[in-house]
Design a protein around this motif. Sequence first.
Motif, PDB file in Angstrom:
ATOM      1  N   PHE A   1       0.832  -1.134   0.145  1.00  0.00           N
ATOM      2  CA  PHE A   1       0.070  -0.071  -0.144  1.00  0.00           C
ATOM      3  C   PHE A   1       0.829   1.348  -0.040  1.00  0.00           C
ATOM      4  O   PHE A   1       1.757   1.258   0.564  1.00  0.00           O
ATOM      5  CB  PHE A   1      -0.855   0.050   1.209  1.00  0.00           C
ATOM      6  N   SER A   2       0.600   2.339  -0.688  1.00  0.00           N
ATOM      7  CA  SER A   2       1.223   3.307  -1.040  1.00  0.00           C
ATOM      8  C   SER A   2       0.343   4.615  -1.030  1.00  0.00           C
ATOM      9  O   SER A   2      -0.946   4.367  -1.553  1.00  0.00           O
ATOM     10  CB  SER A   2       2.330   3.329  -1.969  1.00  0.00           C
ATOM     11  N   GLY A   3       0.861   5.793  -0.922  1.00  0.00           N
ATOM     12  CA  GLY A   3       0.072   7.094  -1.009  1.00  0.00           C
ATOM     13  C   GLY A   3      -1.215   7.138  -0.366  1.00  0.00           C
ATOM     14  O   GLY A   3      -1.248   6.805   0.894  1.00  0.00           O
ATOM     15  N   GLY A   4      -2.059   8.055  -0.581  1.00  0.00           N
ATOM     16  CA  GLY A   4      -3.034   8.377   0.126  1.00  0.00           C
ATOM     17  C   GLY A   4      -3.026   9.324   1.033  1.00  0.00           C
ATOM     18  O   GLY A   4      -1.939  10.036   1.264  1.00  0.00           O
ATOM     19  N   HIS A   5      -3.857   9.576   2.416  1.00  0.00           N
ATOM     20  CA  HIS A   5      -3.861  10.424   3.125  1.00  0.00           C
ATOM     21  C   HIS A   5      -3.146   9.513   4.582  1.00  0.00           C
ATOM     22  O   HIS A   5      -3.514   8.566   4.601  1.00  0.00           O
ATOM     23  CB  HIS A   5      -4.989  11.034   3.647  1.00  0.00           C
ATOM     24  N   SER A   6      -2.379  10.432   5.217  1.00  0.00           N
ATOM     25  CA  SER A   6      -1.918   9.803   6.644  1.00  0.00           C
ATOM     26  C   SER A   6      -3.278  10.266   7.457  1.00  0.00           C
ATOM     27  O   SER A   6      -3.336  11.536   7.746  1.00  0.00           O
ATOM     28  CB  SER A   6      -0.623  10.465   6.866  1.00  0.00           C
ATOM     29  N   ILE A   7      -3.676   9.159   8.168  1.00  0.00           N
ATOM     30  CA  ILE A   7      -4.790   9.583   9.143  1.00  0.00           C
ATOM     31  C   ILE A   7      -4.363   9.278  10.428  1.00  0.00           C
ATOM     32  O   ILE A   7      -3.525   8.079  10.634  1.00  0.00           O
ATOM     33  CB  ILE A   7      -6.274   8.813   8.398  1.00  0.00           C
ATOM     34  N   THR A   8      -4.866   9.981  11.494  1.00  0.00           N
ATOM     35  CA  THR A   8      -4.455   9.873  12.765  1.00  0.00           C
ATOM     36  C   THR A   8      -5.850   9.388  13.581  1.00  0.00           C
ATOM     37  O   THR A   8      -6.931  10.331  13.457  1.00  0.00           O
ATOM     38  CB  THR A   8      -3.803  10.677  13.440  1.00  0.00           C
ATOM     39  N   VAL A   9      -6.172   8.556  14.386  1.00  0.00           N
ATOM     40  CA  VAL A   9      -7.111   8.243  15.139  1.00  0.00           C
ATOM     41  C   VAL A   9      -6.671   8.632  16.711  1.00  0.00           C
ATOM     42  O   VAL A   9      -5.872   7.981  17.235  1.00  0.00           O
ATOM     43  CB  VAL A   9      -7.732   6.656  15.176  1.00  0.00           C
ATOM     44  N   THR A  10      -7.415   9.403  17.390  1.00  0.00           N
ATOM     45  CA  THR A  10      -6.961   9.933  18.656  1.00  0.00           C
ATOM     46  C   THR A  10      -8.092   9.797  19.658  1.00  0.00           C
ATOM     47  O   THR A  10      -9.360  10.369  19.428  1.00  0.00           O
ATOM     48  CB  THR A  10      -6.332  11.610  18.624  1.00  0.00           C
TER      49      THR A  10
END
Length: 653
Positions: free
Chosen positions: A218-227
Amino acid sequence: MAGVRMTGLISGMDTESLVKQLADAHKIKVDNAKKKQTKAEWKKEAWASLNTKLLNFYRNALTTFKSTGTYSAKAVNGSLTGVKISAGLKAVNGNHKVKVEDTASAQMWTGHQINKQKYSASSYVGTTDSSKKLSDLYDQNGYSIQNALNNSSFTVKDSNDPDAVGVTVNINLGAEATIDDLLDSINNQLGTTGLTASFTDGALTFTNTTATEQDGVFSGGHSITVTAKDKTSADALGLFYNENGDGMKIAPQGDTIETNSIRGSVFAYEKKETPDSDVTASTKLVDIGVKEGTVIKVNSTEITVDRTTTLSGLASAMEKAGISANYDANQGRFYLSSKNTGTKNGFTIEVKDATGAEDANARKALGLDLADGEAGKIAASDAKIIYNGVEYVQSGNSFSINGLTIDVSAKGEEQSFSVDTDVDGIYDKVKNFVKEYNELITEMNKLYNADSSRGYEPLTSEEKDAMTEEDAKKWEDKIKDSLLRRDSTISSLLSSMRTTLNKSVAVTNADGTTTRYALSSFGIVTGGYTEKGQLHIYGNSEDPEYADKEDKLKAAISANPEALIKTLTTLGSEMYTNLQKAQKGIVNVRSSMTFYNDKQMDGEIKDLKKNVTSLQDKLTAEEDKYYKQFSAMETALARLQSQQNYIAQLFGG
């Protein structure tokens, strides 16, 4: 020598031997310097050994000899049962009586056995069934997760955009909601964030659908954070959380990774019952009939039972409450006791339900339903004695009264004993001083009067190789034995100690007159000249030459203690002071608690080491010079040989 030296190939000369002979004068200088260094190091070692013996004498035998308390020691005489008595310096001489009426004991409980019956043990495993109602599921400790889930929340946002507001997911579900309902609620709120939630084996998994997959990567896309909103929300949903508020980052933009999802920890458990389980130390109290919320009060400390409290955990909590507590899994019983003896150190155990009422069922389940007078329940008690007609009561079994230490162990009838001057004990301490003193000055005299080792020097490695191991050791021992011969410090110390012990001390008598006493007044005398100051005690059974003489020392301990104490402590104190001054530190010369000039010796050894290094460098340089000269000669011979071979070939042609 520097590098690899290959010479003599053309000339056939033994250049190694020639260089060695040519540099021999420098080699002798190196060897002599090493011998001086070795001798200096040996001398310091010899002094260090003697210094240890002097310090031991100063700190032990001499300190005892000079102390007034040494000669005031008391002894207890009498055959006693159930009581042990020792006398201090302030104990009053004479006849005494003692009776032990009671001994002190700790309060002790031995609980009833609670592992006779099997029980149904509860445990919790991550559920695999997403159709389960939240109300039927628990956390790992057995608490319902429904209330914890409701009002929990987390935020999802683009990790690369610090200004992004993101999407907040709030959990608020009805009483009949299932895990599937929870997932629907989460996914509906995630909307177009690019993140989806799924459920596997009791845990949430978040997948970043914005990443591109190719050949399993998998590559690219958005970096998403769950907090998670807070730790409570993190625990309820199985999300990562720390105090900085950091969350779980999924598929960082630009990275190439082999997964685009992150799994949280298990948060949804099913209850599992295991019937016919054995009661062990790790058994939970709620499984054997003690209700959650039950309060076990140890003295003033309350221990509240929750779903995780185990038998061993309860014992640990009781320990923290101030008593000794142990749950013995083999016996299936609690063993409780106060940490100290005496009624004031006893303890109380209350077992109450959540309303504050006495909980007999819980007490029975723990095996602590002990009735007064029942076997296994020992009450705390105080010790009580009658000493010379007066009663004394206390919580411990060791009494300190009138200079006496009275340790009681059993009840008994009145017993008599006497307190007297400890003649034998005092005599033995003086005898030990004489023994230690004699051993010390014998060693010092041996070192000072050692035979000369003129003509003996430490051996080089070549010299050792030419001798047997035994002969080499004898040679070096000869040198070591003589290193402190005629040492001025030893002479000064010996003279000071002998002079002090030969002095007399003025003692004022009861009638006001003065009498001078010396060691000889009490039968402590100096031996013959050849003994060089050794002491002997008249009447000492271990000294054959003086054993039959009148024992003046024991007589003085009993009949003339004032004169004895004044004389021995005065002479001992003077010797102690002299030795104390002799070991005083001097900057750059001597360390404190050292009778010899250790710092000065260290400086000399350091200089000798530098000299050895300097001479070794000069030897190496000298050898290198000769090797270069021989190498040049070999080169010239090789050139000449080459020319001769060329001419020979011409004529031969």
